[in-house]
Enzyme design. Sequence first.
Site, PDB file in Angstrom:
ATOM      1  N   ASN A  78      34.595 -19.895  -1.880  1.00 24.85           N
ATOM      2  CA  ASN A  78      35.323 -18.972  -2.760  1.00 24.85           C
ATOM      3  C   ASN A  78      35.552 -19.548  -4.164  1.00 24.85           C
ATOM      4  O   ASN A  78      36.290 -18.966  -4.944  1.00 24.85           O
ATOM      5  CB  ASN A  78      36.661 -18.602  -2.137  1.00 24.85           C
ATOM      6  N   ILE A  85      37.944 -19.014  -9.286  1.00 24.92           N
ATOM      7  CA  ILE A  85      38.457 -18.878  -7.922  1.00 24.92           C
ATOM      8  C   ILE A  85      38.457 -17.406  -7.539  1.00 24.92           C
ATOM      9  O   ILE A  85      38.900 -16.553  -8.319  1.00 24.92           O
ATOM     10  CB  ILE A  85      39.895 -19.439  -7.824  1.00 24.92           C
ATOM     11  N   CYS A  86      37.967 -17.125  -6.335  1.00 31.65           N
ATOM     12  CA  CYS A  86      38.014 -15.747  -5.834  1.00 31.65           C
ATOM     13  C   CYS A  86      39.235 -15.642  -4.926  1.00 31.65           C
ATOM     14  O   CYS A  86      39.220 -16.104  -3.789  1.00 31.65           O
ATOM     15  CB  CYS A  86      36.736 -15.438  -5.059  1.00 31.65           C
ATOM     16  N   LEU A  87      40.291 -15.085  -5.476  1.00 34.46           N
ATOM     17  CA  LEU A  87      41.545 -14.986  -4.726  1.00 34.46           C
ATOM     18  C   LEU A  87      42.192 -13.669  -5.144  1.00 34.46           C
ATOM     19  O   LEU A  87      42.368 -13.409  -6.335  1.00 34.46           O
ATOM     20  CB  LEU A  87      42.432 -16.193  -5.076  1.00 34.46           C
TER      21      LEU A  87
END
Lengths: 149, 522
Positions: A78, A85-87
Site C-alpha cells: 500500500n 500511502i494508500c490509506l
Amino acid sequence: MALPKRIIKETERLMAEPVPGISAVPHEDNLRYFDVSIHGPSQSPYEGGIFKLELFLPEDYPMTPPKIRFLTKIYHPNIDKLGRICLDVLKSNWSPALQIRTILLSIQALLGAPNPDDPLANDVAQRWKEDQEAAIQTAREWTKTHAMT
Amino acid sequence: MQPHFDALFAESVRSSPSLSPSSSSSSLSTHGATQAATQGGNYDEPPSKIDLRALDYVTDYDSHLMCPICHVPFLHPVVLECDHTFCNSCLKEYREGASSGARSRCPTCRAVLSSGPRKASRLIVNMCNETKVRCPNDDCQEVLPRGCVEHHATKECPHERLRCPDPKCDKLVKRRNHVPAQCIHISHIECDCGAVIELGKGEWLRHKDEDCPNTGVKCEECGQRISASDYPGHICNPDDDHSCPGKQYGCTDDFSPEDSEAHLKSCPLARLAPHLQKQSQLLQSLQEQLIMVKVRNEVLENGFEKIHDVLNDRVLPYVSHSDHSPAEASDIEEIERDHIPSALSQRDLLMPAHLGDLTPSADPDSLSISQTQQHLLALHESLRGNVSNIENNISTLTNTISDLDARTSMQIMNETLRIKEDLAHTSAALFSTRAQVQWLMNRERVGQQQQAMGIRGRAPSAQPPVSNQAPSARSSVSEGGDSSGQGQSLEGQPSASILGSSPSFRPQIRRQSGGSQERVKL
C-alpha cells in the site's frame, strides 16, 4: 497567516504526550511541516526499522487531510516507490475529528497489516498475493537495508 | 500612575473603569454566561468581534469539553443524533467543505444522520464558557471566564486600542487615554511605557528622566544609571572590595566587611595569595617568552626548509646531470666538482639530530633556549652563505650553457645556409632540364606533324629517320637530367638559356624553309 489554535494544541500535545513508537517534530521555520518517524510494529516484517515520513498540514486543515509521505524506502503493497500511502482516512474517509496522532497510528497499523487487495504498488501487491513468504522476506531485507541505519 | 491619569483626563473618565477589576469580572461573569447560554442554541450565532478560539486559555480544560474539530472548548455547541457534540461553526464549516456523502455523517463516528443538530445542554454551554482566558488586548493581564471576555475586551478593557476620535488622525489610542471628540495626539504623546504626557510643559523630559520605568534614572550616590523600576532595590556598588584576596584561588568563605580583617588573618589562602600571584605572573611571562621562542623557531624552520628546497631543486639536478653526461665542457665540470661535496655536506647539516630533539618541545629554561637559538641562528647564517655561493656557481653554469647554446646555434645556422645554397642549385638544374625536355618534345611533335603533311603531300619515305632521331635525343637529355652532379647542373644553365630562346626562333626558320625536312631536323 497565524497558526490556528488547533495546530498549536496538537503540536503541544504531541510533544507533551508522545505516542509510543511515533515521533512528530515540527520544523522551526514552518510549523505546518513535521518530521515524523514511526517504529515498525513488532511481529511484522518492519520490526526494528525506523521509518521517516514527512507530514504537511495544508492551509484548510483540519477540513482537509494532512499530506503524508514515506521518506524511507519500504516494501509494502500500500506504499509506492515515491512513498505515497494508500490509506482511506488520508483521502475519502478523512474527518476533521481525526488528528495527526490518530493518522500516524493508522499508518503504524497499516505497516502491521498490509492490504494487498487495495494496492498502490501493484508489483509488490502481486508478489504479496502469489508468494507471501518471499514478499515478507523482501520486506524484512528492505527494512534492514533502508530503515536500520 | 492611575490617579495621575484620572486627574489628567478627569472629564473623560467614565464610571466603569473606576470599578475594581475583581468586582467587575465577577458581576459580569454570571451575566455573560447566561447571555452566552441563551445564544448558544441559536443556529445563527452573533458574529464575535474577537476570535474566541485564538484566546490564551490559561488553565487546562477538560478534554471532553473540547470540540474534536477546533480543539478548544465548545463555542455554541450543537449535538448530533449520535450524541456527538461540536461547535456550531465547526460543524457548519465541515458540512460546507465535505462531499455530499460525508455531509450527512458525523465527523467522529461516521454515523448517518437523518435529522439536523440540536442545541447542546445548557450545562455544557456554561461549563465551556467558564473556562478561564486572558484578555486578548496587549498589556492587559486580566484573566476572566471566556463568556465575559468579549464584553470586557470590547467594552471596558482600559488597554483596548480605540480609533482616535479625530477622523483625520489615523492613530489608535488606549481606552483609558481616550477622550471623546478630542484627538490627544496633537497635545499629548504616548510613551512606550504606557503613560500619556502632555506636550509643551517639559513634562516629557521629566517623565523620561524620573518616572518612566523603561528609561533609566541616575543614582545619586554612585552615579550609575538604572531603570526606575529597579531603583528601589538598587544598592550602590561598594567602593572598596571586602572580598578575600584568596577568592580566586579557591576561598569560598562569605563574611561581612567588618569581619574581613579577622578572615584575612585566619584564611591560609589569603596569606598565600601574594605568593600565588607572583607565581602566576612568572608563569605568564614565561609563557609569553615561550611563544616568542616558538615563533622564532618557526621562522628558522621555514628558512631551513627553503634552503632544502633550493638545494633539491637547483643543486641536485646538476649533480645527477653531471653523472649521466660526463661529456660536458671541461670548465663546467671543474666548477661542479668543486662544489658538489660542499652541497652534500650542507644537506647533511640541514637537520642535525640534536635540532630534531629540540624543536617539538621548547625547553622552558630560557638559558638553554637562547643557546639553541644562537646555535640555530649561526647554522642558518652559514647555510645562507653556502646557498648564495651555490647560487653564484649556478649562475656561472647557466652562463656557460647559454654560451654553448649560442655556439651550437651558430653552427647550425652555417650548415643550414650551405644546404640552402645547394638546394637552390639543384632546383635551377631541375628547371633547365625541364625546359630542355619541353623543347625536345615540341620538336618531335612538330616533326611528326610535318611528316604527316608530307605523307599526305609528297614523300612518305622520309618518316623513319625522324622517328629514330627523336627518341635518341630525348634519351640523351634524360640521362643528363638524371645524373645529378653539380658541375652538370652548372653546365646546364647556359644551355638552358640557349634552349629557352630556341623554340621561338626555330619555327620561324621552319616556316621560311616551307616544310623542308633536313632543316627542321637540325
